[in-house]
Design an enzyme around this catalytic site. Structure first.
Site, PDB file in Angstrom:
ATOM      1  N   ASP A 175      -7.439   2.233  15.585  1.00 49.22           N
ATOM      2  CA  ASP A 175      -6.363   3.223  15.543  1.00 49.22           C
ATOM      3  C   ASP A 175      -5.603   3.039  16.842  1.00 49.22           C
ATOM      4  OD1 ASP A 175      -4.788   5.543  15.917  1.00 49.22           O
ATOM      5  OD2 ASP A 175      -6.144   6.717  14.655  1.00 49.22           O
ATOM      6  N   ASN A 177       2.501  -4.046  15.003  1.00 49.10           N
ATOM      7  CA  ASN A 177       3.143  -3.787  13.705  1.00 49.10           C
ATOM      8  C   ASN A 177       2.919  -2.369  13.190  1.00 49.10           C
ATOM      9  OD1 ASN A 177       4.042  -4.602  10.793  1.00 49.10           O
ATOM     10  ND2 ASN A 177       1.962  -3.804  10.556  1.00 49.10           N
ATOM     11  N   SER A 201      12.976  -1.764  14.734  1.00 46.17           N
ATOM     12  CA  SER A 201      13.867  -1.436  13.618  1.00 46.17           C
ATOM     13  C   SER A 201      15.282  -1.300  14.157  1.00 46.17           C
ATOM     14  CB  SER A 201      13.422  -0.103  13.003  1.00 46.17           C
ATOM     15  OG  SER A 201      14.455   0.430  12.190  1.00 46.17           O
ATOM     16  N   TYR A 213      11.637   8.776  14.567  1.00 45.28           N
ATOM     17  CA  TYR A 213      11.492   7.330  14.337  1.00 45.28           C
ATOM     18  C   TYR A 213      12.454   6.550  15.221  1.00 45.28           C
ATOM     19  CZ  TYR A 213      10.965   2.992  11.605  1.00 45.28           C
ATOM     20  OH  TYR A 213      10.727   1.694  11.187  1.00 45.28           O
ATOM     21  N   LYS A 229      11.368   3.809  18.245  1.00 48.05           N
ATOM     22  CA  LYS A 229      11.715   2.380  18.225  1.00 48.05           C
ATOM     23  C   LYS A 229      12.618   2.024  19.406  1.00 48.05           C
ATOM     24  CE  LYS A 229       9.439   1.256  14.412  1.00 48.05           C
ATOM     25  NZ  LYS A 229       8.229   0.426  14.448  1.00 48.05           N
ATOM     26  N   VAL A 264      12.393  -3.579   3.874  1.00 49.51           N
ATOM     27  CA  VAL A 264      11.353  -4.325   3.164  1.00 49.51           C
ATOM     28  C   VAL A 264      10.616  -3.410   2.179  1.00 49.51           C
ATOM     29  CG1 VAL A 264       9.258  -5.703   3.455  1.00 49.51           C
ATOM     30  CG2 VAL A 264      11.063  -5.793   5.199  1.00 49.51           C
TER      31      VAL A 264
HETATM   32  N1  LIG Z   1       9.473  -1.450   5.520  1.00 44.80           N
HETATM   33  C1  LIG Z   1      10.650  -1.459   6.148  1.00 44.80           C
HETATM   34  O1  LIG Z   1      11.733  -1.446   5.503  1.00 44.80           O
HETATM   35  C2  LIG Z   1      10.726  -1.518   7.650  1.00 44.80           C
HETATM   36  C3  LIG Z   1      11.989  -1.603   8.254  1.00 44.80           C
HETATM   37  C4  LIG Z   1      12.078  -1.684   9.647  1.00 44.80           C
HETATM   38  C5  LIG Z   1      10.915  -1.680  10.406  1.00 44.80           C
HETATM   39  N2  LIG Z   1       9.685  -1.576   9.795  1.00 44.80           N
HETATM   40  C6  LIG Z   1       8.493  -1.560  10.654  1.00 44.80           C
HETATM   41  O2  LIG Z   1       7.566  -2.523  10.195  1.00 44.80           O
HETATM   42  C7  LIG Z   1       6.228  -2.108  10.518  1.00 44.80           C
HETATM   43  C8  LIG Z   1       5.346  -2.206   9.279  1.00 44.80           C
HETATM   44  O3  LIG Z   1       5.924  -1.369   8.283  1.00 44.80           O
HETATM   45  P1  LIG Z   1       5.489  -1.411   6.744  1.00 44.80           P
HETATM   46  O4  LIG Z   1       6.740  -1.278   5.955  1.00 44.80           O
HETATM   47  O5  LIG Z   1       4.553  -2.523   6.477  1.00 44.80           O
HETATM   48  O6  LIG Z   1       4.735   0.001   6.656  1.00 44.80           O
HETATM   49  P2  LIG Z   1       3.511   0.521   5.750  1.00 44.80           P
HETATM   50  O7  LIG Z   1       3.422  -0.260   4.504  1.00 44.80           O
HETATM   51  O8  LIG Z   1       3.683   1.996   5.696  1.00 44.80           O
HETATM   52  O9  LIG Z   1       2.236   0.153   6.657  1.00 44.80           O
HETATM   53  C9  LIG Z   1       2.060   0.777   7.886  1.00 44.80           C
HETATM   54  C10 LIG Z   1       0.751   0.314   8.479  1.00 44.80           C
HETATM   55  O10 LIG Z   1       0.577   0.966   9.752  1.00 44.80           O
HETATM   56  C11 LIG Z   1      -0.728   1.539   9.757  1.00 44.80           C
HETATM   57  N3  LIG Z   1      -0.866   2.648  10.693  1.00 44.80           N
HETATM   58  C12 LIG Z   1      -0.246   3.845  10.705  1.00 44.80           C
HETATM   59  N4  LIG Z   1      -0.711   4.597  11.721  1.00 44.80           N
HETATM   60  C13 LIG Z   1      -1.624   3.851  12.383  1.00 44.80           C
HETATM   61  C14 LIG Z   1      -2.450   4.046  13.515  1.00 44.80           C
HETATM   62  N5  LIG Z   1      -2.462   5.209  14.192  1.00 44.80           N
HETATM   63  N6  LIG Z   1      -3.269   3.031  13.928  1.00 44.80           N
HETATM   64  C15 LIG Z   1      -3.297   1.867  13.263  1.00 44.80           C
HETATM   65  N7  LIG Z   1      -2.574   1.627  12.168  1.00 44.80           N
HETATM   66  C16 LIG Z   1      -1.736   2.606  11.743  1.00 44.80           C
HETATM   67  C17 LIG Z   1      -0.984   1.943   8.320  1.00 44.80           C
HETATM   68  O11 LIG Z   1      -2.360   2.180   8.111  1.00 44.80           O
HETATM   69  P3  LIG Z   1      -2.912   3.177   6.917  1.00 44.80           P
HETATM   70  O12 LIG Z   1      -2.971   2.330   5.673  1.00 44.80           O
HETATM   71  O13 LIG Z   1      -4.243   3.609   7.429  1.00 44.80           O
HETATM   72  O14 LIG Z   1      -1.916   4.299   6.799  1.00 44.80           O
HETATM   73  C18 LIG Z   1      -0.468   0.696   7.613  1.00 44.80           C
HETATM   74  O15 LIG Z   1      -1.419  -0.331   7.677  1.00 44.80           O
HETATM   75  C19 LIG Z   1       6.353  -0.699  11.080  1.00 44.80           C
HETATM   76  O16 LIG Z   1       6.293  -0.726  12.491  1.00 44.80           O
HETATM   77  C20 LIG Z   1       7.742  -0.246  10.622  1.00 44.80           C
HETATM   78  O17 LIG Z   1       8.310   0.722  11.469  1.00 44.80           O
HETATM   79  C21 LIG Z   1       9.573  -1.506   8.443  1.00 44.80           C
END
Ligand SMILES: NC(=O)c1ccc[n+]([C@@H]2O[C@H](COP(=O)([O-])OP(=O)(O)OC[C@H]3O[C@@H](n4cnc5c(N)ncnc54)[C@H](OP(=O)(O)O)[C@@H]3O)[C@@H](O)[C@H]2O)c1
Length: 232
Positions: free
Chosen positions: A59, A86, A140, A155, A159, A188
């Site tokens: 965590d 990430n 982001s 958020y 960032k 994404v």
């Molecule tokens: N998807 C997009 O469009 C987008 C756009 C811009 C930036 N991003 C960035 O890309 C990164 C990955 O996003 P994603 O879309 O893959 O999100 P996601 O599918 O919601 O996955 C988020 C991950 O972070 C983990 N997490 C949350 N809190 C945590 C903690 N305290 N310690 C360790 N792990 C933790 C979650 O674990 P659990 O399964 O336990 O919840 C999950 O594995 C993020 O930083 C996000 O801000 C995403």
């Protein structure tokens, strides 16, 4: 030499796909997740594809567990070559700064900013000792000052702070073969991005993998999308 990588929040979404892409390039991947069973299940999927992936509970808000993992990695491998910050949460989509709860504001900073802060402080000293490191802060466009505007403040601010951390750490390791970059994966399709997002996790992860495997003359202290620098 086999490179060692640690990816946070890697049990699903973009982080999981980064683990796959790095392992396909011969990197030994430590897939971390806050839930131990979910991390093991995710690593099993990749191991069943013949990839060299181990899992570890982490965590990112728990500084003591970050330090314990650093000690374990030091004892096992003596180094960490690649750090992918990430893990992220997106708790206040579209919410006004006047309505966001203090709890959501604080938790967002804990995960999205303090997480990478703890990880950089734990692992950069090892990278300095080996004079090698590649750190990718998954940020982001919402954190860019040039596009700063109303709503989604927790958020956005997290960032923005992550982007500042990127510049500060990159400058502190000047003179070492350590590259520290922030990037935006685009919109994404993950649990966070939702099903309407136009990019696949594969596409979202690709630029992270690129920054994680930069050559020695690659960029540092930058903010990228689609391999191109973008304004802060
Ligand atoms: N998807 C997009 O469009 C987008 C756009 C811009 C930036 N991003 C960035 O890309 C990164 C990955 O996003 P994603 O879309 O893959 O999100 P996601 O599918 O919601 O996955 C988020 C991950 O972070 C983990 N997490 C949350 N809190 C945590 C903690 N305290 N310690 C360790 N792990 C933790 C979650 O674990 P659990 O399964 O336990 O919840 C999950 O594995 C993020 O930083 C996000 O801000 C995403």
């Amino acid at each position: 030499m086999t490179r060692i990588a640690l990816v946070t929040g890697a049990n699903r979404g973009i982080g999981f796909e980064v683990c796959r892409q790095l392992a396909l390039q011969g990197v030994q991947v430590i897939l971390t997740s806050r839930n131990v069973a979910k991390g093991q299940a995710a690593a099993d999927v990749l191991r069943n594809e013949g990839l060299e992936v181990t899992s570890h509970q982490l965590d990112v808000t728990d500084v003591e567990s970050v330090m314990a993992l650093q000690e374990e990695i030091d004892a096992t491998f003596g180094r960490l070559d690649i750090l992918i910050n990430n893990a992220g949460v997106y708790l206040d989509e579209g919410v006004s700064i006047f309505d966001v709860s203090l709890e959501a504001m604080r938790l967002t900073q804990e995960v999205n900013f303090f997480g990478p802060f703890h990880l950089c402080r734990a692992f950069v000293p090892m990278m300095r000792l080996k004079d090698y490191g590649r750190i990718v802060n998954v940020s982001s466009g919402y954190g860019a000052m040039v596009d700063m505007g109303a709503r989604t403040a927790a958020y956005r601010i997290s960032k923005l702070a992550l982007n500042a951390l990127t510049r500060i750490v990159a400058d502190e390791v000047k003179g070492y073969n350590i590259k520290v970059n922030a990037m935006c994966p685009g919109w994404v399709s993950t649990d966070m991005g939702g099903p309407a997002a136009p990019r696949t996790v594969d596409e979202g992860a690709e630029a992270i993998t690129w920054l994680a495997t930069l050559p020695d003359d690659g960029p540092t202290g930058g903010f990228f999308r689609d391999h191109q620098p973008i304004p802060w």
